[in-house]
Design a protein around this motif. Structure first.
Motif, PDB file in Angstrom:
ATOM      1  N   ARG A   1       7.987  50.745  28.446  1.00  0.00           N
ATOM      2  CA  ARG A   1       6.824  50.070  27.901  1.00  0.00           C
ATOM      3  C   ARG A   1       7.081  48.488  28.119  1.00  0.00           C
ATOM      4  O   ARG A   1       7.834  47.965  27.430  1.00  0.00           O
ATOM      5  CB  ARG A   1       6.899  50.106  26.358  1.00  0.00           C
ATOM      6  CG  ARG A   1       6.445  51.546  25.943  1.00  0.00           C
ATOM      7  CD  ARG A   1       6.957  51.711  24.462  1.00  0.00           C
ATOM      8  NE  ARG A   1       6.436  52.946  24.112  1.00  0.00           N
ATOM      9  CZ  ARG A   1       6.905  53.551  22.853  1.00  0.00           C
ATOM     10  NH1 ARG A   1       7.311  52.785  21.810  1.00  0.00           N
ATOM     11  NH2 ARG A   1       6.441  54.807  22.460  1.00  0.00           N
ATOM     12  N   ALA A   2       6.761  47.972  29.324  1.00  0.00           N
ATOM     13  CA  ALA A   2       7.084  46.658  29.998  1.00  0.00           C
ATOM     14  C   ALA A   2       6.123  45.746  29.897  1.00  0.00           C
ATOM     15  O   ALA A   2       4.692  46.019  29.922  1.00  0.00           O
ATOM     16  CB  ALA A   2       7.576  46.928  31.348  1.00  0.00           C
ATOM     17  N   VAL A   3       6.491  44.446  30.002  1.00  0.00           N
ATOM     18  CA  VAL A   3       5.532  43.474  30.398  1.00  0.00           C
ATOM     19  C   VAL A   3       6.084  42.480  31.326  1.00  0.00           C
ATOM     20  O   VAL A   3       7.160  42.338  31.598  1.00  0.00           O
ATOM     21  CB  VAL A   3       5.069  42.536  28.978  1.00  0.00           C
ATOM     22  CG1 VAL A   3       4.355  43.359  27.877  1.00  0.00           C
ATOM     23  CG2 VAL A   3       6.561  41.921  28.296  1.00  0.00           C
ATOM     24  N   TRP A   4       5.095  41.861  32.039  1.00  0.00           N
ATOM     25  CA  TRP A   4       5.272  40.876  33.008  1.00  0.00           C
ATOM     26  C   TRP A   4       5.286  39.526  32.241  1.00  0.00           C
ATOM     27  O   TRP A   4       4.242  39.093  31.820  1.00  0.00           O
ATOM     28  CB  TRP A   4       4.323  40.591  33.975  1.00  0.00           C
ATOM     29  CG  TRP A   4       4.833  41.703  35.239  1.00  0.00           C
ATOM     30  CD1 TRP A   4       5.880  41.642  36.275  1.00  0.00           C
ATOM     31  CD2 TRP A   4       4.154  42.939  35.723  1.00  0.00           C
ATOM     32  NE1 TRP A   4       5.632  42.873  37.021  1.00  0.00           N
ATOM     33  CE2 TRP A   4       4.816  43.510  36.572  1.00  0.00           C
ATOM     34  CE3 TRP A   4       3.214  43.635  34.808  1.00  0.00           C
ATOM     35  CZ2 TRP A   4       4.400  44.838  37.147  1.00  0.00           C
ATOM     36  CZ3 TRP A   4       2.514  45.011  35.306  1.00  0.00           C
ATOM     37  CH2 TRP A   4       3.254  45.505  36.422  1.00  0.00           C
ATOM     38  N   LEU A   5       6.532  38.720  32.059  1.00  0.00           N
ATOM     39  CA  LEU A   5       6.613  37.321  31.311  1.00  0.00           C
ATOM     40  C   LEU A   5       6.511  36.288  32.634  1.00  0.00           C
ATOM     41  O   LEU A   5       7.560  36.065  33.282  1.00  0.00           O
ATOM     42  CB  LEU A   5       7.737  37.512  30.594  1.00  0.00           C
ATOM     43  CG  LEU A   5       7.707  36.358  29.355  1.00  0.00           C
ATOM     44  CD1 LEU A   5       8.732  36.717  28.359  1.00  0.00           C
ATOM     45  CD2 LEU A   5       7.762  34.818  29.882  1.00  0.00           C
ATOM     46  N   THR A   6       5.294  35.775  32.823  1.00  0.00           N
ATOM     47  CA  THR A   6       5.070  34.798  33.976  1.00  0.00           C
ATOM     48  C   THR A   6       5.519  33.415  33.458  1.00  0.00           C
ATOM     49  O   THR A   6       5.135  32.799  32.514  1.00  0.00           O
ATOM     50  CB  THR A   6       3.585  34.731  34.241  1.00  0.00           C
ATOM     51  OG1 THR A   6       3.220  36.280  34.330  1.00  0.00           O
ATOM     52  CG2 THR A   6       3.333  34.156  35.542  1.00  0.00           C
TER      53      THR A   6
ATOM     54  N   TYR B   1      -0.423  53.202  19.802  1.00  0.00           N
ATOM     55  CA  TYR B   1       0.344  54.019  20.699  1.00  0.00           C
ATOM     56  C   TYR B   1       1.840  53.912  20.527  1.00  0.00           C
ATOM     57  O   TYR B   1       2.378  54.993  21.004  1.00  0.00           O
ATOM     58  CB  TYR B   1      -0.032  53.516  22.312  1.00  0.00           C
ATOM     59  CG  TYR B   1      -1.209  54.306  22.886  1.00  0.00           C
ATOM     60  CD1 TYR B   1      -2.413  54.645  22.276  1.00  0.00           C
ATOM     61  CD2 TYR B   1      -0.871  55.197  24.045  1.00  0.00           C
ATOM     62  CE1 TYR B   1      -3.208  55.466  22.798  1.00  0.00           C
ATOM     63  CE2 TYR B   1      -1.823  56.043  24.722  1.00  0.00           C
ATOM     64  CZ  TYR B   1      -3.228  56.122  24.217  1.00  0.00           C
ATOM     65  OH  TYR B   1      -3.844  57.144  24.662  1.00  0.00           O
ATOM     66  N   TYR B   2       2.368  52.906  20.272  1.00  0.00           N
ATOM     67  CA  TYR B   2       3.549  52.638  20.207  1.00  0.00           C
ATOM     68  C   TYR B   2       4.214  52.500  18.802  1.00  0.00           C
ATOM     69  O   TYR B   2       4.782  51.556  18.185  1.00  0.00           O
ATOM     70  CB  TYR B   2       4.063  51.334  20.893  1.00  0.00           C
ATOM     71  CG  TYR B   2       3.794  51.218  22.382  1.00  0.00           C
ATOM     72  CD1 TYR B   2       3.437  52.343  23.205  1.00  0.00           C
ATOM     73  CD2 TYR B   2       3.824  50.164  23.149  1.00  0.00           C
ATOM     74  CE1 TYR B   2       3.222  52.294  24.400  1.00  0.00           C
ATOM     75  CE2 TYR B   2       3.695  49.902  24.414  1.00  0.00           C
ATOM     76  CZ  TYR B   2       3.266  50.993  25.109  1.00  0.00           C
ATOM     77  OH  TYR B   2       3.126  50.906  26.535  1.00  0.00           O
TER      78      TYR B   2
ATOM     79  N   PHE C   1       7.899  47.312  22.313  1.00  0.00           N
ATOM     80  CA  PHE C   1       7.991  47.246  23.715  1.00  0.00           C
ATOM     81  C   PHE C   1       9.649  47.463  24.084  1.00  0.00           C
ATOM     82  O   PHE C   1      10.398  47.328  23.092  1.00  0.00           O
ATOM     83  CB  PHE C   1       7.497  46.030  24.390  1.00  0.00           C
ATOM     84  CG  PHE C   1       5.983  46.022  24.628  1.00  0.00           C
ATOM     85  CD1 PHE C   1       5.524  46.137  25.735  1.00  0.00           C
ATOM     86  CD2 PHE C   1       5.310  45.393  23.277  1.00  0.00           C
ATOM     87  CE1 PHE C   1       3.892  46.473  25.806  1.00  0.00           C
ATOM     88  CE2 PHE C   1       3.890  45.282  23.463  1.00  0.00           C
ATOM     89  CZ  PHE C   1       3.275  45.802  24.726  1.00  0.00           C
ATOM     90  N   ASN C   2       9.967  47.667  25.458  1.00  0.00           N
ATOM     91  CA  ASN C   2      11.401  47.780  25.657  1.00  0.00           C
ATOM     92  C   ASN C   2      11.816  47.171  26.940  1.00  0.00           C
ATOM     93  O   ASN C   2      13.084  47.309  27.152  1.00  0.00           O
ATOM     94  CB  ASN C   2      11.644  49.447  25.798  1.00  0.00           C
ATOM     95  CG  ASN C   2      10.996  50.276  26.530  1.00  0.00           C
ATOM     96  OD1 ASN C   2      10.306  49.674  27.447  1.00  0.00           O
ATOM     97  ND2 ASN C   2      10.950  51.533  26.297  1.00  0.00           N
TER      98      ASN C   2
ATOM     99  N   LYS D   1      13.070  55.262  23.974  1.00  0.00           N
ATOM    100  CA  LYS D   1      14.065  55.272  24.918  1.00  0.00           C
ATOM    101  C   LYS D   1      13.887  54.655  26.373  1.00  0.00           C
ATOM    102  O   LYS D   1      12.666  55.114  26.801  1.00  0.00           O
ATOM    103  CB  LYS D   1      15.059  56.421  24.684  1.00  0.00           C
ATOM    104  CG  LYS D   1      15.718  56.587  23.478  1.00  0.00           C
ATOM    105  CD  LYS D   1      16.529  58.175  23.466  1.00  0.00           C
ATOM    106  CE  LYS D   1      15.427  59.157  23.372  1.00  0.00           C
ATOM    107  NZ  LYS D   1      15.889  60.588  23.285  1.00  0.00           N
ATOM    108  N   LEU D   2      14.773  54.334  27.387  1.00  0.00           N
ATOM    109  CA  LEU D   2      14.499  54.110  28.757  1.00  0.00           C
ATOM    110  C   LEU D   2      14.743  55.415  29.543  1.00  0.00           C
ATOM    111  O   LEU D   2      15.535  56.275  29.104  1.00  0.00           O
ATOM    112  CB  LEU D   2      15.121  52.973  29.100  1.00  0.00           C
ATOM    113  CG  LEU D   2      14.812  51.667  28.541  1.00  0.00           C
ATOM    114  CD1 LEU D   2      15.704  50.461  29.203  1.00  0.00           C
ATOM    115  CD2 LEU D   2      13.240  51.258  29.062  1.00  0.00           C
ATOM    116  N   PRO D   3      13.981  55.732  30.514  1.00  0.00           N
ATOM    117  CA  PRO D   3      14.218  56.930  31.340  1.00  0.00           C
ATOM    118  C   PRO D   3      15.585  56.854  31.971  1.00  0.00           C
ATOM    119  O   PRO D   3      16.111  55.632  32.223  1.00  0.00           O
ATOM    120  CB  PRO D   3      13.267  57.089  32.226  1.00  0.00           C
ATOM    121  CG  PRO D   3      12.083  56.149  31.585  1.00  0.00           C
ATOM    122  CD  PRO D   3      12.766  54.853  30.871  1.00  0.00           C
ATOM    123  N   ALA D   4      16.353  58.020  32.126  1.00  0.00           N
ATOM    124  CA  ALA D   4      17.727  58.026  32.918  1.00  0.00           C
ATOM    125  C   ALA D   4      17.521  57.843  34.165  1.00  0.00           C
ATOM    126  O   ALA D   4      16.740  58.424  34.804  1.00  0.00           O
ATOM    127  CB  ALA D   4      18.579  59.153  32.338  1.00  0.00           C
TER     128      ALA D   4
END
Length: 482
Positions: free
Chosen positions: A29-34, A367-368, A67-68, A373-376
């Motif tokens: 669950r990501a964001v681009w921090l510009t 949704y969240y 988010f993660n 957890k993050l994928p291995a």
């Protein structure tokens, strides 16, 4: 026609409800921090303390909405947002007050992300260097001044020359500087491609000398592939757990013998599918800022080239402003990604999400519902770490504190679970209280009552492999009942 339309809408409603009620326990669950032009951060350019508070507010909100992952833009066009001996600090970063240490935004972002269980990836703009006025403003520290042989001007913009191996060396020196000096979870590349419509890009002399009878498009793709291979191997030689990823154009290649317009392979000579299939990328976050037939078939195509690694489409939330998309376009794409069991989602960009553009944050909140957890990264290592042990709990003035022991000195994160009984499942996201914890302790507020739960903790290694659960511990939330 109307009957069919409403049947589709009703079916979609039930699909959305299922995915909202049962979110996966493992998901990007990501964001681009510009930081370029301060689009997402910073809005203030004069005060370090204000900039820090702004970033903390952003990260608090991302944590709140489960988010993660944060792609923090650490290199823009020829300038950076960290302490570098290679390139100048970005002009958006405020200067320190007299007697204070200069501000290091990347270090601050990493520390604050990790406090909140967020992974922090250093986002690097690769080849573009900016226009004449920007390059001139960088002065003698501009790469165009220091290394003019690897910089080319094209359509009033400057670029590093992908055909020159010395460009590879220069970019790898920047990447190595970041990976060696900062506890980043990943290196993430943008603009790792030739400019749009680059038929007249001024590399013809090098092509005539080194092309060896190849088609110029194939030669250009191989130039970028050469850099990607060298860069990946260099990162892994320093810290093998650092995730290497990029954001290619959303449409990889033409499908069904159609031209399909703008695509990565033909238009900008970007062979990201090859990077994944050849094992020189750990993840891709394609910029899938399109709708309907320009989204769904191309999402499937990325999965074909995923090589069992991380594929998380980038969703163009900003298009709800620029192209007047309805929110449902983004929500439907979120559902499709989950339905296809892709690795998760990324959103461009942070401000568009957190400002709740057209109510998108409400949908993301549905949704969240629980942390994920993050994928291995099992292709790098599939060794399972030891479980934590000696889990204890104490409640003081409403703060419930869990502590555990982990005897390793290696890089670790932890996930805390809670259930009403000992029938436990690590794949049930409703059981997750927190994940990405960096210390063997977790504190949170609970009411002073007689409720009691089973608590479990697992350990994750640097590759996100998860241990088995620790021995279950049964704790009351009352300060008097033990």
């Amino acid at each position: 026609m109307n009957k069919i339309y409403w049947l589709i809408c009703i079916s979609l409603f039930f699909v959305l409800q299922v995915y909202a009620d049962n979110p996966p326990a493992t998901e990007v669950r990501a964001v681009w921090l510009t930081t370029n032009y301060g689009l997402d951060w910073p809005t203030n350019r004069t005060d370090v303390d204000v900039q820090k508070r702004e970033l903390i507010k952003i990260l608090d909100d991302l944590k709140k909405y489960n988010f993660n992952t944060v792609f923090f833009q650490a290199r823009t066009r020829g300038e950076v947002l960290y302490k570098s001996v290679i390139e100048p600090m970005s002009s958006v970063v405020a200067s320190a007050k007299p007697g204070e240490e200069s501000f290091d935004p990347l270090q601050f972002a990493i520390e604050e992300c990790h406090k909140r269980g967020l992974a922090c990836h250093a986002w690097v703009v690769t080849y573009p260097l900016g226009g004449n006025s920007h390059v001139k403003g960088l002065g003698q520290r501009s790469v165009t001044r220091k290394h003019p042989t690897i910089a080319l001007q094209y359509k009033r913009e400057w670029f590093l020359d992908p055909s020159n191996p010395k460009t590879d060396d220069y970019l790898i020196s920047i990447v190595n500087e970041i990976v060696s000096n900062y506890d980043v979870d990943g290196i993430h590349f943008d603009y790792i491609r030739y400019p749009d419509n680059s038929t007249r890009f001024p590399d013809r002399a090098r092509f005539n000398k080194y092309g060896k009878g190849k088609n110029i498009s194939d030669w250009r793709r191989e130039n970028i592939n050469r850099f990607v291979t060298k860069m990946y191997d260099s990162v892994k030689s320093i810290k093998p757990w650092v995730q290497v990823s990029s954001a290619p154009l959303g449409r990889y290649r033409p499908l069904n013998n159609k031209h399909d317009g703008w695509n990565a392979y033909e238009t900008v000579l970007q062979d990201a599918g090859y990077w994944m299939m050849s094992g020189k990328h750990d993840a891709i976050y394609p910029m899938m800022y399109y709708r309907n037939d320009l989204f769904y078939p191309f999402a499937d195509d990325w999965m074909l080239h995923g090589n069992n690694r991380i594929v998380a489409p980038g969703l163009g939330v900003y298009q709800m402003t620029e192209l007047k998309w309805p929110k449902e376009d983004i929500v439907n794409q979120m559902s499709y990604v989950r339905d296809k069991k892709m690795s998760g989602q990324a959103y461009f960009r942070t401000e568009n999400v957190l400002s709740n553009l057209k109510g998108i944050l409400f949908s993301i909140n549905d949704y969240y519902k629980h942390p994920a957890k993050l994928p291995a990264m099992t292709w790098l290592s599939d060794t399972i770490p030891d479980a934590p042990h000696d889990l204890t709990a104490e409640k003081i003035k409403g703060v419930f504190q869990l502590k555990w022991r982990d005897d390793t000195t290696k890089r670790r994160t932890y996930t805390v679970y809670r259930t009403v009984d000992d029938n436990f499942d690590t794949e049930n996201s409703a059981n997750i209280i927190a994940t990405g914890i960096r210390e063997p302790m977790y504190e949170f507020y609970v009411e002073d009552n007689d409720e009691a739960y089973y608590y479990f903790v697992t350990s994750h290694d640097a590759y996100n492999n998860e241990s088995v659960i620790c021995n279950a511990a049964f704790f009351y939330h009352s300060e008097t009942v033990k």
